[in-house]
Write a protein that holds these residues in place. Structure first.
Motif, PDB file in Angstrom:
ATOM      1  N   ASN A   1       0.855  -1.181   0.000  1.00 54.93           N
ATOM      2  CA  ASN A   1       0.000   0.000   0.000  1.00 54.93           C
ATOM      3  C   ASN A   1       0.899   1.242   0.000  1.00 54.93           C
ATOM      4  OD1 ASN A   1      -2.794  -0.644  -0.045  1.00 54.93           O
ATOM      5  ND2 ASN A   1      -2.676  -1.439   2.042  1.00 54.93           N
ATOM      6  N   PRO A   2       0.341   2.450  -0.119  1.00 50.49           N
ATOM      7  CA  PRO A   2       1.168   3.664  -0.076  1.00 50.49           C
ATOM      8  C   PRO A   2       2.034   3.742   1.176  1.00 50.49           C
ATOM      9  CG  PRO A   2      -1.050   4.209  -0.768  1.00 50.49           C
ATOM     10  CD  PRO A   2      -1.076   2.773  -0.367  1.00 50.49           C
ATOM     11  N   GLU A   3       1.481   3.328   2.322  1.00 52.53           N
ATOM     12  CA  GLU A   3       2.261   3.379   3.560  1.00 52.53           C
ATOM     13  C   GLU A   3       3.468   2.444   3.523  1.00 52.53           C
ATOM     14  OE1 GLU A   3      -1.663   1.130   4.380  1.00 52.53           O
ATOM     15  OE2 GLU A   3      -1.005   2.966   3.346  1.00 52.53           O
ATOM     16  N   GLY A   4       3.394   1.419   2.663  1.00 52.55           N
ATOM     17  CA  GLY A   4       4.547   0.541   2.493  1.00 52.55           C
ATOM     18  C   GLY A   4       5.697   1.267   1.811  1.00 52.55           C
ATOM     19  N   TYR A   5       5.356   2.007   0.759  1.00 51.58           N
ATOM     20  CA  TYR A   5       6.383   2.775   0.043  1.00 51.58           C
ATOM     21  C   TYR A   5       6.909   3.923   0.904  1.00 51.58           C
ATOM     22  CZ  TYR A   5       5.090   0.003  -3.945  1.00 51.58           C
ATOM     23  OH  TYR A   5       4.867  -1.065  -4.775  1.00 51.58           O
ATOM     24  N   ARG A   6       6.018   4.503   1.704  1.00 53.53           N
ATOM     25  CA  ARG A   6       6.461   5.592   2.601  1.00 53.53           C
ATOM     26  C   ARG A   6       7.325   5.043   3.737  1.00 53.53           C
ATOM     27  NH1 ARG A   6       0.580   7.798   1.555  1.00 53.53           N
ATOM     28  NH2 ARG A   6       1.056   9.140  -0.225  1.00 53.53           N
ATOM     29  N   LYS A   7       7.033   3.834   4.194  1.00 50.29           N
ATOM     30  CA  LYS A   7       7.897   3.198   5.188  1.00 50.29           C
ATOM     31  C   LYS A   7       9.270   2.938   4.583  1.00 50.29           C
ATOM     32  CE  LYS A   7       7.259  -1.236   6.472  1.00 50.29           C
ATOM     33  NZ  LYS A   7       6.818  -2.420   7.267  1.00 50.29           N
ATOM     34  N   ALA A   8       9.281   2.426   3.346  1.00 52.68           N
ATOM     35  CA  ALA A   8      10.555   2.153   2.663  1.00 52.68           C
ATOM     36  C   ALA A   8      11.374   3.433   2.528  1.00 52.68           C
ATOM     37  CB  ALA A   8      10.295   1.547   1.288  1.00 52.68           C
ATOM     38  N   LEU A   9      10.721   4.533   2.170  1.00 51.91           N
ATOM     39  CA  LEU A   9      11.428   5.811   2.023  1.00 51.91           C
ATOM     40  C   LEU A   9      11.953   6.298   3.375  1.00 51.91           C
ATOM     41  CD1 LEU A   9      12.351   8.132   0.247  1.00 51.91           C
ATOM     42  CD2 LEU A   9      10.100   9.188   0.533  1.00 51.91           C
ATOM     43  N   ARG A  10      11.153   6.138   4.419  1.00 51.78           N
ATOM     44  CA  ARG A  10      11.603   6.538   5.764  1.00 51.78           C
ATOM     45  C   ARG A  10      12.865   5.776   6.155  1.00 51.78           C
ATOM     46  NH1 ARG A  10      11.242   5.069  11.144  1.00 51.78           N
ATOM     47  NH2 ARG A  10      10.098   3.137  10.783  1.00 51.78           N
ATOM     48  N   LEU A  11      12.899   4.488   5.868  1.00 53.72           N
ATOM     49  CA  LEU A  11      14.056   3.671   6.214  1.00 53.72           C
ATOM     50  C   LEU A  11      15.267   4.033   5.356  1.00 53.72           C
ATOM     51  CD1 LEU A  11      12.432   0.153   6.792  1.00 53.72           C
ATOM     52  CD2 LEU A  11      12.836   1.996   8.423  1.00 53.72           C
ATOM     53  N   MET A  12      15.017   4.369   4.092  1.00 56.10           N
ATOM     54  CA  MET A  12      16.127   4.787   3.234  1.00 56.10           C
ATOM     55  C   MET A  12      16.751   6.084   3.740  1.00 56.10           C
ATOM     56  SD  MET A  12      15.057   3.847  -0.686  1.00 56.10           S
ATOM     57  CE  MET A  12      13.277   3.787  -0.652  1.00 56.10           C
ATOM     58  N   LYS A  13      15.908   7.013   4.176  1.00 52.73           N
ATOM     59  CA  LYS A  13      16.410   8.289   4.704  1.00 52.73           C
ATOM     60  C   LYS A  13      17.160   8.072   6.030  1.00 52.73           C
ATOM     61  CE  LYS A  13      13.400  11.634   2.446  1.00 52.73           C
ATOM     62  NZ  LYS A  13      14.538  12.427   1.904  1.00 52.73           N
ATOM     63  N   LEU A  14      16.715   7.079   6.786  1.00 54.39           N
ATOM     64  CA  LEU A  14      17.410   6.732   8.023  1.00 54.39           C
ATOM     65  C   LEU A  14      18.799   6.185   7.702  1.00 54.39           C
ATOM     66  CD1 LEU A  14      16.920   6.613  11.134  1.00 54.39           C
ATOM     67  CD2 LEU A  14      16.171   4.243  10.797  1.00 54.39           C
ATOM     68  N   ALA A  15      18.867   5.331   6.668  1.00 54.61           N
ATOM     69  CA  ALA A  15      20.161   4.796   6.233  1.00 54.61           C
ATOM     70  C   ALA A  15      21.064   5.922   5.736  1.00 54.61           C
ATOM     71  CB  ALA A  15      19.949   3.765   5.124  1.00 54.61           C
ATOM     72  N   GLU A  16      20.471   6.855   5.011  1.00 49.54           N
ATOM     73  CA  GLU A  16      21.236   7.991   4.502  1.00 49.54           C
ATOM     74  C   GLU A  16      21.789   8.829   5.655  1.00 49.54           C
ATOM     75  OE1 GLU A  16      20.517  11.240   0.981  1.00 49.54           O
ATOM     76  OE2 GLU A  16      18.974  11.106   2.539  1.00 49.54           O
TER      77      GLU A  16
END
Length: 319
Positions: free
Chosen positions: A133-148
Motif C-alpha cells: 500500500n502507499p504506507e509501504g512505500y512511505r515506510k521504505a522511504l523513511r528507512l532509506m532516509k534513516l540509512a542515509e
C-alpha cells in the motif's frame, strides 16, 4: 517439494531415486548401482530441462511456492540475530507487505528493504501477497532516509506482483508514494543495491527499484505488466500468456541485453527453490562484491550523477 507441470519429469525420477534408497534400507539388497544411475539421470534431466526454459516457464519459476522470499534471504545472509526489523511509516500505519531494517553482513551494516510474500494462505493474506500500500512505500522511504542519515548502504529485494490496486490505496496516494520514492532514490547519498529475486511487476517494483547496481536472479522477471494482464488487454484472453511473456522481453537475459539491469545472478541448478542455501551464498557474495565496487567511489556527487545518467540512458527521446 512442489513441482510445476514442466518439472514433472524431474519429480518422477526423484521419486524413483527415493524409492531405490528405501528399498535398499528395508531389504538390505545392494541397490547402489541402480541409485547411482538414477542420480546421474536426474542431474542430466535437470540440466537439459533448465537449459532451454521459455520466458513463461521462468515466470512460473519466479512464483514457485518453494522459492525463497525476501525475509529468507535477509535472515540467512546477515550475521546471527543482527537483523532488526523496523516498522511503520510514521503517518498511517505499518504495511506488512514491505519489510525493512538494519542488519550486518560480516562487519558491514546495511539497511535491508524489500517486499515480502507469504508462505501459506494465512501468511499471504497478512502480507497481502507482497503488494504494498502507499504506507509501504512511505515506510521504505523513511528507512532509506534513516540509512542515509547514518551513511549506511541500502540493499533492496524486489518480489512483487505489483502495488496493491485497491480503492483505499488509491485514496491514500498510491501513485504519489511510488513517484516520490523514485524521485528521492535518484538523489540518495548512499549506495543502493537492487536485487530482483522473483517477480518485478509494474510501478510496484519500480517504487523501490532505483539503484546504483540493479541485478536479477536468473529465474526472475521485470516488466511494466504481468504476462496474464498483457494477454488479456492485447488478445482479450489470459490464455495467450505464453505469447505475451515472449513479447514482453521480461527475463533477466532480455533485461541485460536491453541495458535495463547490470547483472544476472546465476541460480543453483534447478533454480533457487531446489537449493536455497546455495542461493543465499550466491546472493551474499554478490552484495559484498557490489558494495566494494560502490564504496570505492569517494565522491558522493559522482555516485548520484552516475545513478541519474544510468536511467537517463534508458530508452530514446528527442528534445
Amino acid at each position: 517439494m512442489e513441482y510445476l507441470d514442466f518439472e514433472k519429469p524431474i519429480q518422477e525420477i526423484k521419486d524413483q531415486y527415493i524409492n531405490c534408497i528405501l528399498i535398499e534400507k528395508k531389504s538390505g539388497v545392494d541397490m547402489k548401482g541402480v541409485c547411482n544411475q538414477l542420480q546421474y539421470k536426474l542431474e542430466k534431466t535437470i540440466k537439459k530441462l533448465y537449459s532451454k526454459l521459455t520466458p513463461w516457464q521462468r515466470v512460473q519459476l519466479s512464483r514457485h511456492p518453494n522459492r525463497p522470499y525476501t525475509l529468507d534471504y535477509i535472515l540467512s545472509i546477515t550475521n546471527n540475530k543482527s537483523f532488526i526489523e523496523l516498522h511503520g511509516d510514521r503517518n498511517f500505519g505499518d504495511d506488512k507487505a514491505m519489510i525493512g531494517g538494519f542488519g550486518k553482513i560480516e562487519d558491514i551494516t546495511f539497511m535491508f528493504i524489500g517486499t515480502q510474500k507469504g508462505k501459506n494462505t494465512k501468511d499471504r493474506q497478512y502480507r497481502r501477497f507482497g503488494m504494498p500500500n502507499p504506507e509501504g512505500y512511505r515506510k521504505a522511504l523513511r528507512l532509506m532516509k534513516l540509512a542515509e542519515k547514518f551513511r549506511k548502504p541500502i540493499v533492496i529485494f524486489i518480489d512483487t506482483p505489483g502495488a496493491f490496486p485497491g480503492i483505499e490505496a488509491e485514496k491514500r496516494g498510491q501513485g504519489e508514494a511510488i513517484g516520490r520514492n523514485i524521485y528521492e532514490m535518484m538523489c540518495m547519498k548512499v549506495p543502493i543495491i537492487i536485487l530482483i529475486i522473483g517477480e518485478g511487476a509494474s510501478g510496484g517494483a519500480l517504487g523501490i527499484g532505483i539503484g546504483d547496481k540493479v541485478s536479477m536472479m536468473e529465474n526472475s522477471w521485470y516488466s511494466v505488466i504481468s504476462p496474464e494482464s498483457c494477454s488479456t488487454i492485447l488478445w482479450g484472453d489470459w490464455k495467450e500468456k505464453e505469447k505475451s511473456a515472449e513479447a514482453l522481453k521480461l527475463t533477466a537475459e532480455d533485461m541485460q541485453k536491453l541495458n535495463f539491469i547490470d547483472d544476472v545472478i546465476k541460480e543453483p541448478l534447478g533454480g533457487a527453490h531446489f537449493n536455497p542455501e546455495q542461493a543465499y551464498k550466491i546472493v551474499k557474495k554478490k552484495i559484498i562484491k557490489y558494495y566494494k565496487e560502490l564504496s570505492s567511489i569517494d565522491d558522493i556527487e559522482k555516485l548520484i550523477s552516475d545513478r541519474k545518467n544510468k536511467y537517463i540512458a534508458i530508452g530514446c527521446f528527442n528534445d
